[in-house]
Design a protein around this motif. Structure first.
Motif, PDB file in Angstrom:
ATOM      1  N   TRP A 151       0.851  -1.201   0.000  1.00 46.88           N
ATOM      2  CA  TRP A 151       0.000   0.000   0.000  1.00 46.88           C
ATOM      3  C   TRP A 151       0.887   1.252   0.000  1.00 46.88           C
ATOM      4  CZ3 TRP A 151      -5.244  -0.082  -0.529  1.00 46.88           C
ATOM      5  CH2 TRP A 151      -5.860  -1.328  -0.360  1.00 46.88           C
ATOM      6  N   TYR A 152       0.381   2.320  -0.596  1.00 45.12           N
ATOM      7  CA  TYR A 152       1.113   3.583  -0.715  1.00 45.12           C
ATOM      8  C   TYR A 152       0.201   4.736  -0.296  1.00 45.12           C
ATOM      9  CZ  TYR A 152       4.323   0.770  -3.518  1.00 45.12           C
ATOM     10  OH  TYR A 152       5.184  -0.187  -3.959  1.00 45.12           O
ATOM     11  N   LYS A 153       0.840   5.825   0.124  1.00 47.75           N
ATOM     12  CA  LYS A 153       0.114   7.028   0.525  1.00 47.75           C
ATOM     13  C   LYS A 153       0.635   8.194  -0.294  1.00 47.75           C
ATOM     14  CE  LYS A 153      -1.223   9.667   4.637  1.00 47.75           C
ATOM     15  NZ  LYS A 153      -1.083   9.799   6.099  1.00 47.75           N
ATOM     16  N   GLN A 154      -0.287   9.044  -0.772  1.00 46.91           N
ATOM     17  CA  GLN A 154       0.140  10.089  -1.703  1.00 46.91           C
ATOM     18  C   GLN A 154      -0.930  11.184  -1.777  1.00 46.91           C
ATOM     19  OE1 GLN A 154       1.411   8.504  -5.421  1.00 46.91           O
ATOM     20  NE2 GLN A 154       1.124  10.400  -6.524  1.00 46.91           N
ATOM     21  N   PRO A 155      -0.520  12.457  -1.959  1.00 41.42           N
ATOM     22  CA  PRO A 155      -1.503  13.524  -2.189  1.00 41.42           C
ATOM     23  C   PRO A 155      -2.233  13.303  -3.513  1.00 41.42           C
ATOM     24  CG  PRO A 155       0.605  14.450  -1.515  1.00 41.42           C
ATOM     25  CD  PRO A 155       0.851  13.007  -1.799  1.00 41.42           C
ATOM     26  N   VAL A 156      -3.535  13.599  -3.498  1.00 37.98           N
ATOM     27  CA  VAL A 156      -4.329  13.418  -4.718  1.00 37.98           C
ATOM     28  C   VAL A 156      -5.110  14.670  -5.110  1.00 37.98           C
ATOM     29  CG1 VAL A 156      -4.560  10.912  -4.467  1.00 37.98           C
ATOM     30  CG2 VAL A 156      -6.230  12.422  -3.365  1.00 37.98           C
ATOM     31  N   SER A 157      -5.229  15.642  -4.197  1.00 38.08           N
ATOM     32  CA  SER A 157      -5.973  16.864  -4.522  1.00 38.08           C
ATOM     33  C   SER A 157      -5.688  17.900  -3.436  1.00 38.08           C
ATOM     34  CB  SER A 157      -7.471  16.565  -4.628  1.00 38.08           C
ATOM     35  OG  SER A 157      -8.160  17.704  -5.103  1.00 38.08           O
ATOM     36  N   ARG A 158      -6.347  19.090  -3.563  1.00 37.09           N
ATOM     37  CA  ARG A 158      -6.174  20.127  -2.548  1.00 37.09           C
ATOM     38  C   ARG A 158      -7.444  20.940  -2.442  1.00 37.09           C
ATOM     39  NH1 ARG A 158      -0.933  23.967  -1.416  1.00 37.09           N
ATOM     40  NH2 ARG A 158      -1.771  24.958   0.457  1.00 37.09           N
ATOM     41  N   VAL A 159      -7.742  21.402  -1.221  1.00 35.60           N
ATOM     42  CA  VAL A 159      -8.932  22.215  -0.970  1.00 35.60           C
ATOM     43  C   VAL A 159      -8.498  23.595  -0.494  1.00 35.60           C
ATOM     44  CG1 VAL A 159     -10.294  20.163  -0.404  1.00 35.60           C
ATOM     45  CG2 VAL A 159      -9.146  21.428   1.425  1.00 35.60           C
ATOM     46  N   ASP A 160      -9.464  24.515  -0.493  1.00 35.28           N
ATOM     47  CA  ASP A 160      -9.256  25.887   0.006  1.00 35.28           C
ATOM     48  C   ASP A 160      -8.083  26.570  -0.689  1.00 35.28           C
ATOM     49  OD1 ASP A 160     -11.367  25.526   1.657  1.00 35.28           O
ATOM     50  OD2 ASP A 160     -10.199  25.202   3.482  1.00 35.28           O
ATOM     51  N   ALA A 161      -7.978  26.406  -2.023  1.00 35.67           N
ATOM     52  CA  ALA A 161      -6.920  27.060  -2.804  1.00 35.67           C
ATOM     53  C   ALA A 161      -7.409  27.235  -4.228  1.00 35.67           C
ATOM     54  CB  ALA A 161      -5.634  26.251  -2.766  1.00 35.67           C
ATOM     55  N   ILE A 162      -6.875  28.279  -4.902  1.00 33.55           N
ATOM     56  CA  ILE A 162      -7.224  28.516  -6.306  1.00 33.55           C
ATOM     57  C   ILE A 162      -6.222  27.755  -7.156  1.00 33.55           C
ATOM     58  CG2 ILE A 162      -7.552  30.246  -8.107  1.00 33.55           C
ATOM     59  CD1 ILE A 162      -8.027  32.315  -5.915  1.00 33.55           C
ATOM     60  N   ASN A 163      -6.710  26.784  -7.937  1.00 34.93           N
ATOM     61  CA  ASN A 163      -5.789  26.000  -8.748  1.00 34.93           C
ATOM     62  C   ASN A 163      -5.590  26.642 -10.118  1.00 34.93           C
ATOM     63  OD1 ASN A 163      -8.042  25.380 -10.310  1.00 34.93           O
ATOM     64  ND2 ASN A 163      -8.338  23.377  -9.363  1.00 34.93           N
ATOM     65  N   GLY A 164      -4.790  26.005 -10.961  1.00 33.39           N
ATOM     66  CA  GLY A 164      -4.460  26.559 -12.265  1.00 33.39           C
ATOM     67  C   GLY A 164      -5.637  26.645 -13.208  1.00 33.39           C
ATOM     68  N   ASN A 165      -6.719  25.993 -12.881  1.00 34.27           N
ATOM     69  CA  ASN A 165      -7.934  26.031 -13.693  1.00 34.27           C
ATOM     70  C   ASN A 165      -8.920  27.059 -13.160  1.00 34.27           C
ATOM     71  OD1 ASN A 165      -9.260  25.108 -15.948  1.00 34.27           O
ATOM     72  ND2 ASN A 165     -10.401  23.538 -14.836  1.00 34.27           N
ATOM     73  N   ASN A 166      -8.418  27.915 -12.222  1.00 36.86           N
ATOM     74  CA  ASN A 166      -9.263  28.934 -11.581  1.00 36.86           C
ATOM     75  C   ASN A 166     -10.485  28.295 -10.916  1.00 36.86           C
ATOM     76  OD1 ASN A 166      -7.677  31.207 -12.098  1.00 36.86           O
ATOM     77  ND2 ASN A 166      -8.540  31.441 -14.161  1.00 36.86           N
ATOM     78  N   ARG A 167     -10.241  27.165 -10.270  1.00 33.18           N
ATOM     79  CA  ARG A 167     -11.303  26.510  -9.512  1.00 33.18           C
ATOM     80  C   ARG A 167     -10.935  26.456  -8.043  1.00 33.18           C
ATOM     81  NH1 ARG A 167     -12.836  21.109 -13.095  1.00 33.18           N
ATOM     82  NH2 ARG A 167     -13.811  22.171 -14.864  1.00 33.18           N
TER      83      ARG A 167
END
Length: 990
Positions: A151-167
């Motif tokens: 099994w592995y652990k890894q970041p997959v997304s982020r919240v409370d931030a403006i990403n490069g897609n302006n989302r």
């Protein structure tokens, strides 16, 4: 400027985005319509073409669809200088494509990093869909000893931030859908590539998921304090999963993208126009390999808590987006109308309801016309089939040797026949009636009176007229007597068990009659040949037939029928199974799926105006490929000559076929008993993957000491079966035998797979499994063999294993559906062992109660073991109380020697897989024995000398029968099997 001929109601165009009264009506209206906005935002001709194809499958009116099509082509002309979107997409496809399917402003390269710090980017895939990805190196999850569990652990997304897609994905919006995904135990696998989206008929967004693309499975995810979403995953054993594992093993970064749907609301944050997720449905995260160039990755702009709070307040206070009525079903539209009286868009809702009602009416009309067409086709086919049947009937009747009046009567009676397949039986029946009437008339003319009860009328002392409908029966009886005589010569212990034969013959007769009722083709041909073969019979002797003239006895179905009775009448396990018939090449059995527990507390009392609940039982047909049992024998020329001299020579036939019949009898018994033992062992079996053999479980084989002197084994390995190394103990469960299983999933689809497989490796080399002969200690046709009952593996020299650096690893399954009984008599019972074995009888009561406890419908009624195994029961102090009085057993035969609380106890001296250390407890009729054809002797064929390949004077004959042995099991809606119909007690000595 000319005045328009009539004023247009712009409200009618609201469904596609136009609104009246704004300063920029077209632009604002187009932005409000989701489809039109999707067209305007398209950045490539390929994505624009995908939108057009998607529109073709949506439930739109032709006017709306044409408007969208015009918008798509207008976009193609304006942005891509093409006459239509197809031309623009063609040009775009001709250009060089990125090697991994992702398009950015410059070339596509691999991004590598030695840090687990995630990098974020927005990429556009080959279908023109933009998605934000998170790239980082994986962190291997290890146990307390530092070993990786895969099994592995890894970041997959982020919240409370403006990403490069302006989302922006606010944590209060992302967290609930993540919690829902965790509660559902992550039901979807991550794929590579990201599956494209499509719209269903109900307007929902669907993902075009494909089985070959499944790459990883997830087990946990959480959001840390900085807003990074961490997920735990494991690569699957698929092509894509192995690619992911290869990247991980090489220390390369892996990218993940959210697979989700939701509602985005536009707003302004710190001077930037962004889209904020108002609601989300998260399904999983998909794998992205070699996603884009380094310049495409940026650091998302984190937001303060106050900024996030302000954003959430703004999107909660904002108006809901304009309703898209055309994507709603008719029922949804009516529900919305009832719940929103006086709404500003009620006119649009009413218009959409009218459109949907018209579409529904048209659909109903089309379905009605289709049904009428199918009914007409069925009627035409039935009429054509009946016409063909009547034509065949006329031809068959005209060939009869009767006068025209009789033929006309038969034709009149046959007017109801609609299938030509039934004509032969109809003609035979009518011939029997006409011939019987003719015979009666002639006998009456001779002065012979009819008598009751089918008794013969004696006209002369030397002449007897009989009504025997089975002229072959005396020959069969004489043949079976000859078989028994031959058995007595071969086996001094042979003794006829008349009660068992009576029960088995009744089963065989029932099966044969069922074949007759079902108009089984094989049976019909067999019985016609049987009648033809017995042309002249007197006192059970064939005196004038092709049989005695040629000696080719296998051509006579009389021999086949006698052979079948002989093989069946001494089957020990036949009474324990449900013998039935089937037609064709497959054996079909109805199987139930129980959606609810069988043991229920539901009250069946229902009020007068209350709905009546229905049972959650679905019945499907489980289809098995039938097996052909085949065995041959050789008749010498001398034996054939002997058969040609004088009347039928029963002893010659019996001598040549007795061994074959006995062998077939034993094989069928072994197959039936092995099926029961396999079903018992497979219930809740425990799977052991890659068990590394330790030095304590590996012993050198010494022929003549711990193995027979003829053994070719070099090493003996004891499997742990869940026990710790060096402390296996005496309670050794059996190893489950691998076999191909056939079952139905909960949707009724037929599934098949090899279950409980045994895989043994030396390093990375997979060894070949052979067969084990415990009498000679030999491994045949393999590098190793398994003693399933004692959980031991024997290795030959070809396996290359040793107790040093070449110890093997074994994957297998061991049985849990076993109860152990210690045969070692404790010191307390040394002087009264009979009292100790009372506990064994009591153990039967406990196991019967255990099997019947949940859901209380599988109640066993028999227990059987070898002669040695059942001696322990007979030694019990209270055994005499349970010996069956004459006539109380529902199972017939000497092998059934006692009854214990409704459990009939039996013993067998035939070889079976359980040996002398197990007793099988089970339910009669749980296993099915399907018969597809009568057992037949076929031949003769030339016999060749195997050494010289030269023809000999002898002839070969074959016994063949089509059959199937299966055990259909009841399972619930989740695919879990209910209590098994079989369980075993295994003996051991402490």
């Amino acid at each position: 400027m000319h005045k328009p001929l009539r004023e247009l109601d712009l409200q009618l165009f609201g469904g596609i985005g136009f609104t009246a009264g704004d300063d920029e009506p077209v632009k604002d209206a187009l932005s409000d319509d989701p489809r039109m906005k999707q067209i305007l935002d398209a950045t490539s001709a390929i994505s624009l073409l995908a939108i057009k194809k998607q529109l073709a499958n949506e439930p739109l009116s032709e006017v709306d669809r044409r408007i969208y099509y015009e918008a798509v082509d207008a976009k193609a002309r304006a942005d891509f200088s093409a006459w239509c979107v197809e031309e623009a997409a063609e040009k775009e496809e001709a250009a060089a494509k990125p090697p991994v399917g992702f398009q950015v402003n410059s070339g596509t390269v691999t991004v590598t990093t030695d840090s687990v710090e995630p990098s974020f980017a927005v990429i556009t895939d080959s279908a023109g869909e933009a998605m934000d990805i998170c790239l980082s190196k994986a962190v291997a999850i290890t146990d307390a000893e530092g070993k990786s569990a895969g099994w592995y652990k890894q970041p997959v997304s982020r919240v409370d931030a403006i990403n490069g897609n302006n989302r922006i994905y606010p944590r209060p919006v992302y967290q609930p859908t993540l919690d829902a995904l965790k509660q559902a135990c992550f039901p979807y696998a991550g794929e590579h590539p990201h599956p494209p989206t499509m719209k269903g008929m109900d307007g929902r967004v669907l993902f075009d998921s494909k089985v070959p693309n499944q790459a990883v499975k997830f087990r946990h995810a959480e959001i840390d304090a900085s807003g990074v979403v961490w997920a735990e995953y494991k690569p699957l054993d698929t092509d894509m999963g192995r690619q992911v594992q290869a990247m991980l093993d090489a220390g390369l970064p892996i990218g993940f993208s959210n697979r989700m749907t939701g509602q985005m609301v536009p707003t302004t944050v710190e001077g930037r126009k962004v889209n904020v997720a108002k609601s989300l449905n998260l399904y999983t995260w998909d794998v992205v390999l070699n996603p884009a160039e380094p310049d495409a990755f940026t650091t998302p702009l984190p937001l303060t808590d106050s900024a996030v709070t302000e954003i959430l307040d703004s999107i909660q206070k904002g108006d809901d987006p304009k309703m898209n009525f055309l994507s709603m079903t008719l029922e949804q539209l009516r529900t919305w109308k009832a719940g929103n009286p006086g709404h500003a868009e009620m006119a649009m809702c009413d218009a959409a309801i009218t459109v949907k009602e018209n579409e529904q009416a048209l659909q109903d009309k089309l379905e009605s016309l289709e049904r009428e067409k199918e009914e007409r086709q069925r009627a035409d086919e039935a009429a054509q089939k009946k016409q063909q049947a009547q034509t065949a009937l006329v031809d068959a009747v005209q060939a009869l040797p009767y006068d025209e009046n009789v033929k006309a009567t038969i034709l009149k009676k046959g007017e109801a026949i609609t299938d030509a397949a039934g004509i032969p039986d109809f003609i035979e029946g009518e011939k029997a009636v006409v011939d019987a009437a003719s015979v009666a008339s002639k006998l009456s003319g001779l002065g012979v009176r009819g008598q009751k009860g089918g008794q013969a009328a004696v006209l002369d002392n030397s002449i007897e007229i009989t009504g025997n409908p089975e002229p072959w029966k005396p020959i069969i009886d004489n043949l079976q007597d000859a078989f028994d005589d031959r058995y007595r010569e071969q086996d001094r212990n042979f003794r006829v068990d008349n009660k068992m034969r009576e029960a088995n013959k009744a089963i065989l007769s029932r099966v044969m009659k069922k074949l007759e009722r079902e108009n089984n083709e094989q049976y019909s041909k067999f019985m016609r040949s049987l009648t033809d073969s017995a042309q002249s019979i007197q006192d059970g002797v064939i005196t004038d037939s092709a049989l005695s003239g040629t000696g080719d006895f296998a051509q006579a179905p009389i021999i086949s029928l006698a052979f079948m009775y002989q093989a069946w009448q001494d089957l020990r396990f036949l009474q324990l199974v449900m013998a039935e018939t089937f037609n064709g090449t497959t054996y079909k059995i109805p199987v139930e799926f129980q959606s609810y527990d069988l043991f229920t507390q539901d009250d069946f009392v229902v009020g007068e105006f209350e709905g009546i609940p229905t049972e959650g039982v679905n019945t499907f047909f489980l289809e098995f490929g039938a097996e052909w049992l085949k065995r041959g024998t050789v008749i010498s020329k001398e034996a054939q000559v002997e058969m040609q001299n004088g009347p039928f020579r029963y002893d010659v036939v019996a001598r040549n076929l007795a061994n074959l019949s006995m062998r077939l009898n034993r094989v069928i018994d072994q197959k039936l008993s092995l099926e029961m033992l396999s079903v018992s062992d497979e219930y809740d079996a425990k799977v052991v993957a890659n068990e590394a053999v330790a030095a304590a479980e590996m012993v050198a084989a010494t022929p003549g000491t711990n193995l027979p002197a003829t053994s070719n084994a070099t090493w003996i390995v004891s499997l742990l079966c869940g026990k710790p190394s060096g402390a296996i103990g005496k309670e050794i469960p059996p190893i489950v035998r691998p076999r191909k299983m056939v079952w139905l999933d909960t949707t009724g689809r037929r599934q098949s797979d090899k279950v409980n497989d045994i895989v043994t490796k030396r390093g990375t080399t997979t060894l070949t499994r052979g067969t084990w002969d415990p009498n000679t200690g030999k491994i045949s046709n393999g590098d190793y063999a398994v003693d399933f009952e004692n959980a031991k593996v024997y290795f030959a020299a070809s396996a290359g294993v040793d107790n040093n650096t070449n110890r093997p690893t074994v994957s297998y399954s061991y049985a849990m559906n076993v109860n152990f009984f210690d045969l070692t008599i404790p010191e307390y019972f040394k002087d009264n062992s009979a009292r100790y074995f009372n506990k064994l009888l009591e153990r039967f009561d406990l196991q019967k109660a255990f099997m019947s406890s949940k859901p209380r419908y599988v109640t066993p009624d028999f227990a059987i073991g070898s002669l040695n195994a059942m001696v322990n029961i007979k030694n019990a102090d209270i055994f005499y109380k349970w010996a069956s009085p004459e006539g109380t057993s529902f199972l017939k035969g000497d092998m059934w020697f006692a009854t214990r609380n409704g459990l009939q106890l039996g013993e067998t001296n035939a070889p079976w897989a359980a040996g002398d250390h197990r007793i099988l407890i089970g339910k009669t009729n749980a296993t099915r024995y399907g018969i597809g054809s009568p057992l037949q002797i076929e031949g003769p064929e030339p016999y060749f000398d195997a050494k010289t390949s030269q023809i000999t004077s002898a002839k070969q004959y074959y016994a063949t029968q089509q059959s199937g042995i299966v055990t259909p099991l009841v399972i619930d809606g989740a695919g879990k099997q209910y209590n098994p119909p079989y369980r075993t007690i295994k003996f051991y000595n402490s």
